[in-house]
Design an enzyme around this catalytic site. Structure first.
Site, PDB file in Angstrom:
ATOM      1  N   ILE A  67      -5.250  -2.677  -0.221  1.00  0.00           N
ATOM      2  CA  ILE A  67      -6.279  -1.717   0.161  1.00  0.00           C
ATOM      3  C   ILE A  67      -5.698  -0.780   1.221  1.00  0.00           C
ATOM      4  O   ILE A  67      -4.792  -1.151   1.955  1.00  0.00           O
ATOM      5  CB  ILE A  67      -7.570  -2.382   0.678  1.00  0.00           C
ATOM      6  N   GLY A  70      -7.822   1.182   7.152  1.00  0.00           N
ATOM      7  CA  GLY A  70      -8.846   2.063   7.708  1.00  0.00           C
ATOM      8  C   GLY A  70      -8.285   3.089   8.676  1.00  0.00           C
ATOM      9  O   GLY A  70      -8.739   4.229   8.699  1.00  0.00           O
ATOM     10  N   GLU A  75      -6.925   8.752  10.025  1.00  0.00           N
ATOM     11  CA  GLU A  75      -5.859   9.753  10.210  1.00  0.00           C
ATOM     12  C   GLU A  75      -5.972  10.866   9.170  1.00  0.00           C
ATOM     13  O   GLU A  75      -5.785  12.042   9.499  1.00  0.00           O
ATOM     14  CB  GLU A  75      -4.488   9.091  10.144  1.00  0.00           C
TER      15      GLU A  75
END
Length: 161
Positions: A67, A70, A75
């Site tokens: 995945i 976050g 960013e």
């Protein structure tokens, strides 16, 4: 987001390809997180990042269930906001200034972003004061919100050597 008829700045040719994006952002591989810009209006911008299993971070961020981290989604939202800052001020990093990530508030993650996804990045200017810009940002996949944040960017003039 609808385009205003009386823009106070010049919008570059859209869609903005990677060569044009690289003229606005100082980031380079593996940290350039905007692949294309598709819309720019008086207060907002829309673009995307294609998420690939070939990204270096995918090899170590849950290798059996990769995945997107976050922090990289945040960013990416900061980078799309920085592009909007440059466009609205008719500047580029080559002109002697940078838009630096200064903070993130009200960050929420709502959906995992996985290889094969196209992460749609939207940023809307909500405040500008003394070189500080605040943007309301969303990152979504297939019209489902993956993350939201208020991104704060600082406009810095670089000292010429």
């Amino acid at each position: 987001m609808t385009e205003s008829k009386s823009l106070s700045f010049k919008v570059p040719e859209l869609p903005m390809n990677i060569q044009t994006i690289r003229s606005y952002l100082p980031h380079r591989y593996p940290f350039l997180l905007v692949d294309r810009v598709t819309e720019i209006s008086e207060h907002g911008i829309v673009g995307y990042k294609n998420i690939s299993i070939n990204e270096e971070y995918m090899q170590g961020h849950f290798p059996n269930y990769p995945i997107t981290p976050g922090v990289l989604i945040i960013e990416a939202m900061a980078q799309i906001s920085g592009i909007l800052g440059f466009v609205m001020n008719d500047e580029t990093p080559q002109a002697g200034s940078l838009f630096l990530f200064a903070g993130a508030e009200k960050v929420r993650f709502k959906k995992q972003v996985v290889p094969g996804d196209q992460l749609i990045l939207k940023s809307e200017l909500v405040m500008q004061k003394r070189g500080i810009y605040k943007y309301l940002c969303t990152a979504s996949v297939d019209d489902v919100v993956a993350a939201t944040a208020e991104i704060i960017i600082s406009h810095q003039k670089l000292e010429q050597a």
